[in-house]
Design a protein around this motif. Sequence first.
Motif, PDB file in Angstrom:
ATOM      1  N   ALA A  84       0.828  -1.207   0.000  1.00  0.00           N
ATOM      2  CA  ALA A  84       0.000   0.000   0.000  1.00  0.00           C
ATOM      3  C   ALA A  84       0.864   1.259   0.000  1.00  0.00           C
ATOM      4  CB  ALA A  84      -0.924  -0.005   1.208  1.00  0.00           C
ATOM      5  N   ARG A  85       1.980   1.226   0.718  1.00  0.00           N
ATOM      6  CA  ARG A  85       2.861   2.393   0.722  1.00  0.00           C
ATOM      7  C   ARG A  85       3.596   2.542  -0.602  1.00  0.00           C
ATOM      8  NH1 ARG A  85       4.504   0.526   5.750  1.00  0.00           N
ATOM      9  NH2 ARG A  85       6.710   0.496   5.189  1.00  0.00           N
ATOM     10  N   GLY A 104      -0.252   6.079  -3.368  1.00  0.00           N
ATOM     11  CA  GLY A 104      -1.548   6.714  -3.491  1.00  0.00           C
ATOM     12  C   GLY A 104      -2.247   6.497  -4.824  1.00  0.00           C
ATOM     13  N   ARG A 105      -1.636   5.752  -5.723  1.00  0.00           N
ATOM     14  CA  ARG A 105      -2.247   5.470  -7.026  1.00  0.00           C
ATOM     15  C   ARG A 105      -2.839   4.061  -6.992  1.00  0.00           C
ATOM     16  NH1 ARG A 105       2.128   6.718 -11.524  1.00  0.00           N
ATOM     17  NH2 ARG A 105       0.340   6.176 -12.841  1.00  0.00           N
ATOM     18  N   VAL A 106      -4.136   3.958  -7.217  1.00  0.00           N
ATOM     19  CA  VAL A 106      -4.827   2.677  -7.081  1.00  0.00           C
ATOM     20  C   VAL A 106      -4.289   1.656  -8.072  1.00  0.00           C
ATOM     21  CG1 VAL A 106      -7.069   1.523  -7.098  1.00  0.00           C
ATOM     22  CG2 VAL A 106      -6.896   3.852  -6.248  1.00  0.00           C
ATOM     23  N   VAL A 107      -3.951   2.087  -9.276  1.00  0.00           N
ATOM     24  CA  VAL A 107      -3.500   1.131 -10.285  1.00  0.00           C
ATOM     25  C   VAL A 107      -2.194   0.457  -9.861  1.00  0.00           C
ATOM     26  CG1 VAL A 107      -2.178   2.807 -11.674  1.00  0.00           C
ATOM     27  CG2 VAL A 107      -3.181   0.776 -12.763  1.00  0.00           C
ATOM     28  N   VAL A 147      -8.071   1.772   3.152  1.00  0.00           N
ATOM     29  CA  VAL A 147      -7.690   2.965   2.378  1.00  0.00           C
ATOM     30  C   VAL A 147      -8.888   3.544   1.620  1.00  0.00           C
ATOM     31  CG1 VAL A 147      -5.286   2.246   2.154  1.00  0.00           C
ATOM     32  CG2 VAL A 147      -6.942   1.571   0.390  1.00  0.00           C
ATOM     33  N   GLY A 148     -10.098   3.082   1.968  1.00  0.00           N
ATOM     34  CA  GLY A 148     -11.311   3.658   1.407  1.00  0.00           C
ATOM     35  C   GLY A 148     -11.662   3.220   0.001  1.00  0.00           C
ATOM     36  N   LEU A 149     -11.193   2.041  -0.423  1.00  0.00           N
ATOM     37  CA  LEU A 149     -11.485   1.542  -1.761  1.00  0.00           C
ATOM     38  C   LEU A 149     -12.537   0.437  -1.710  1.00  0.00           C
ATOM     39  CD1 LEU A 149      -7.862   1.275  -3.215  1.00  0.00           C
ATOM     40  CD2 LEU A 149      -9.590   3.007  -3.752  1.00  0.00           C
ATOM     41  N   PRO A 150     -13.387   0.309  -2.744  1.00  0.00           N
ATOM     42  CA  PRO A 150     -14.336  -0.805  -2.797  1.00  0.00           C
ATOM     43  C   PRO A 150     -13.565  -2.129  -2.807  1.00  0.00           C
ATOM     44  CG  PRO A 150     -14.879   0.860  -4.444  1.00  0.00           C
ATOM     45  CD  PRO A 150     -13.522   1.219  -3.902  1.00  0.00           C
ATOM     46  N   PRO A 151     -13.873  -3.042  -1.900  1.00  0.00           N
ATOM     47  CA  PRO A 151     -13.085  -4.276  -1.810  1.00  0.00           C
ATOM     48  C   PRO A 151     -13.404  -5.322  -2.872  1.00  0.00           C
ATOM     49  CG  PRO A 151     -14.818  -4.289  -0.159  1.00  0.00           C
ATOM     50  CD  PRO A 151     -14.885  -2.944  -0.832  1.00  0.00           C
ATOM     51  N   LEU A 152     -14.552  -5.165  -3.580  1.00  0.00           N
ATOM     52  CA  LEU A 152     -14.997  -6.220  -4.484  1.00  0.00           C
ATOM     53  C   LEU A 152     -13.967  -6.596  -5.552  1.00  0.00           C
ATOM     54  CD1 LEU A 152     -17.185  -8.198  -5.302  1.00  0.00           C
ATOM     55  CD2 LEU A 152     -18.226  -6.392  -6.681  1.00  0.00           C
ATOM     56  N   PRO A 153     -13.401  -5.645  -6.321  1.00  0.00           N
ATOM     57  CA  PRO A 153     -12.433  -6.068  -7.342  1.00  0.00           C
ATOM     58  C   PRO A 153     -11.218  -6.761  -6.753  1.00  0.00           C
ATOM     59  CG  PRO A 153     -12.478  -3.668  -7.131  1.00  0.00           C
ATOM     60  CD  PRO A 153     -13.656  -4.199  -6.376  1.00  0.00           C
ATOM     61  N   TYR A 162      -5.805   7.008  -3.604  1.00  0.00           N
ATOM     62  CA  TYR A 162      -6.158   6.637  -2.234  1.00  0.00           C
ATOM     63  C   TYR A 162      -5.144   7.270  -1.286  1.00  0.00           C
ATOM     64  CZ  TYR A 162      -2.304   3.248  -2.429  1.00  0.00           C
ATOM     65  OH  TYR A 162      -1.069   2.666  -2.554  1.00  0.00           O
ATOM     66  N   THR A 163      -5.504   7.308  -0.024  1.00  0.00           N
ATOM     67  CA  THR A 163      -4.612   7.857   0.999  1.00  0.00           C
ATOM     68  C   THR A 163      -3.731   6.748   1.543  1.00  0.00           C
ATOM     69  OG1 THR A 163      -6.268   9.506   1.619  1.00  0.00           O
ATOM     70  CG2 THR A 163      -4.492   9.069   3.197  1.00  0.00           C
ATOM     71  N   ARG A 164      -2.446   6.953   1.459  1.00  0.00           N
ATOM     72  CA  ARG A 164      -1.521   5.922   1.918  1.00  0.00           C
ATOM     73  C   ARG A 164      -1.647   5.696   3.419  1.00  0.00           C
ATOM     74  NH1 ARG A 164       4.359   7.232  -0.458  1.00  0.00           N
ATOM     75  NH2 ARG A 164       3.639   9.393  -0.309  1.00  0.00           N
TER      76      ARG A 164
END
Length: 392
Positions: free
Chosen positions: A74-75, A79-82, A119-125, A193-195
């Motif tokens: 995650a770090r 901060g880039r989801v991709v 980190v506030g992202l939808p967990p489904l994918p 996202y926020t690291r």
Amino acid sequence: MGTTRRRVGAGTIIVLALVAAAAVCLVTGLLPRADAGDLGARIAPVLGFVVAITVVAELARDAAVFDVVAQRLARWGRGRVVLLWASVVLLAVVSTVFLSLDTTAVIVTPVVVVLAQSVGLPPLPFALVTVWLANTASLALPVSNLTNLLAARAIGDDPFSFLALSWAPTLVGVLVPVAILTVVHRRTLFGAYTRPVGAAASDRVLFWGAAGILLVLMPLLALTHEVWIPATIAAVLLAGLFAVRRRHVLRPSLVPWQAIGLATALFVLVETAHANGLLAFLSSLQTDGHGLGELLRLAAVGALAANGINNLPAYLVLEPAAGDPVALMALLIGVNLGPLITPWASLATLLWHHRVVSLGVEIRWSRLMLWGAIVAVPTVAIATLALALVAG
């Protein structure tokens, strides 16, 4: 004063019934003693590996290895989801290839889902990519899947013979599901996202000891045929470390009793059916040809059987139909990459579903089966084409 009764799940009842049926086959001689002896010699190292690698994975989780790795990913994603997405894919692939699909489904999945939620992202994918890659990346090495271990010696005398046929279909098995999920969830995956703040292991001795054992173990699993030996040594070393640092973690439930009982019962029942000629009609499917049509037929039958009756019995039933290493690899493509549709097609999928639902992720089987079919069909077809090209 009332008493609390522990409910026995339907899965446990089914396993006990299958074990009882297998015991009847052995006691009554329906499975001849010579055949039973040969079967025992074949499956003992396989089941030994399953027990050892499960203990290794569970203790590595308790040592926070997977949690710390996920936080580092995650770090590194900055901060880039991709980038986080690519890191999760890499983690799922490495876990599946070297530590087996069940490790990814049961242990890596909760780590990845909690990471996405934190980190506030939808967990489904992230949940979907772990379960699909747990199956589709499990073609790579003999240790990646129980079906591979069963086929390994017939495919070659060393792991490199297996890898020579599996690398291209495995690459397809990784790229196709990831590409489909990336396109479908592009709005989420190309955001930010926020690291998170890095988390440290509560016991650094356990963490570094477990991490070091895993780093040594993974290449050994790729380089040896007798994978149960390094896996058992690793399990013993980790157990010894935990006996000193955190003894209460060492419990009988570390051993996957239900999975071992299920696998053993299926081995005995299918071998009994073969010994008594009940599956002789499958001889019409036998092939040792390397034509694309023949390989596609075998892979398709394997995928259909896996989604119908589960991938392990599907492989055991269809194994005699694969006449040479290339045909065996085509069958493995079907039973490893194909079981993405029905809930029972892969034990890893059932275990994964239980974990993600317990974490609050809503998964509807109808939608999951639809998307599983959309992914499985092209994945199996293109992977079989890749095998045909590699086999030449």
